[in-house]
Scaffold this motif. Structure first.
Motif, short mmCIF file in Angstrom:
data_model
loop_
_atom_site.label_atom_id
_atom_site.label_comp_id
_atom_site.label_asym_id
_atom_site.label_seq_id
_atom_site.Cartn_x
_atom_site.Cartn_y
_atom_site.Cartn_z
N ILE A 7 48.63 41.40 50.08
CA ILE A 7 48.23 42.26 48.97
C ILE A 7 48.51 43.70 49.35
N ALA A 90 45.96 37.43 52.40
CA ALA A 90 44.73 37.15 51.66
C ALA A 90 44.77 35.78 51.01
N ALA A 91 45.94 35.26 50.75
CA ALA A 91 46.05 33.97 50.07
C ALA A 91 46.56 32.93 51.06
N ARG A 148 38.36 37.78 52.11
CA ARG A 148 39.61 37.46 51.40
C ARG A 148 39.37 37.36 49.90
N ARG A 152 41.24 39.59 47.03
CA ARG A 152 41.95 39.01 45.89
C ARG A 152 41.41 39.56 44.57
N ARG A 153 40.07 39.68 44.46
CA ARG A 153 39.49 40.25 43.23
C ARG A 153 39.93 41.69 43.05
N ARG A 156 43.52 41.78 41.86
CA ARG A 156 43.65 41.40 40.46
C ARG A 156 43.23 42.52 39.53
#
Length: 191
Positions: A7, A90-91, A148, A152-153, A156
């Motif tokens: 990210i 992160a993913a 993580r 991610r939030r 987004r």
């Protein structure tokens, strides 16, 4: 080019560099703490029987046991957060990340225990290996999945969403070349 699952571009680089610096600093502390020679008149023999040292610590009372077991759990516990931080993704699979981090910590703890065999006053203890590895796994489980998910939030919210390309229209064809019908195709002749 951005790594799959990472990210942000430069922000990830800064976090990875900071994680690397913290990792090196922590490993230097661990090396100093575990591999410094101690001037002791008497040293316990090496413990090669799993859980024997933990049982002995528990027999000394709850306060002493909590201190000794807590020290074993906390010594390498920051690696549970620092190793994924240096990895910078992160993913990823939570189970895969936990396994990679735990195996790396177990190997590092094994190296420390093997190096202690040559240090005066330091004793090899298989329970230290078990406690160190458990501490790393617990730290990873407590902090990394939540961190993580937060990243991610945040990513987004900051990105507007997937960008669709405008339609280009139909694929052009060459008008002079047609498709031959199947009825006009003759089967191959046999001699």
């Amino acid at each position: 080019m951005q790594r799959q699952g990472s990210i942000g571009g430069s922000a990830v680089s800064r976090v990875r560099v900071a994680g690397g610096v913290l990792l090196v600093a922590h490993l230097a502390f661990v090396a100093w703490f575990t591999l410094r020679p101690l001037d002791l008149p008497w040293v316990m023999p090496a413990n090669l029987h799993p859980f024997a040292g933990i049982r002995y610590d528990l027999s000394l009372g709850p306060a002493v046991a909590a201190r000794r077991i807590g020290t074993g759990l906390a010594l390498l516990a920051p690696l549970g957060v620092l190793l994924p931080l240096v990895h910078g993704r992160a993913a990823v699979s939570p189970l895969g990340s936990l396994l990679r981090t735990t195996v790396a910590a177990a190997l590092l703890s094994l190296v420390v225990e093997l190096l202690q065999t040559g240090v005066p006053g330091q004793v090899t203890d298989v329970d230290a290996l078990l406690l160190n590895t458990t501490g790393v796994a617990l730290a990873h489980l407590l902090f990394v999945p939540a961190g993580r998910a937060w990243l991610r939030r945040r990513a987004r919210r900051s990105s507007p969403g997937p960008q669709e390309e405008p339609a280009q229209g139909r694929t052009p064809t060459i008008p002079r070349v047609g498709i031959a019908p199947w009825s006009d195709v003759a089967p191959p002749s046999s001699p």
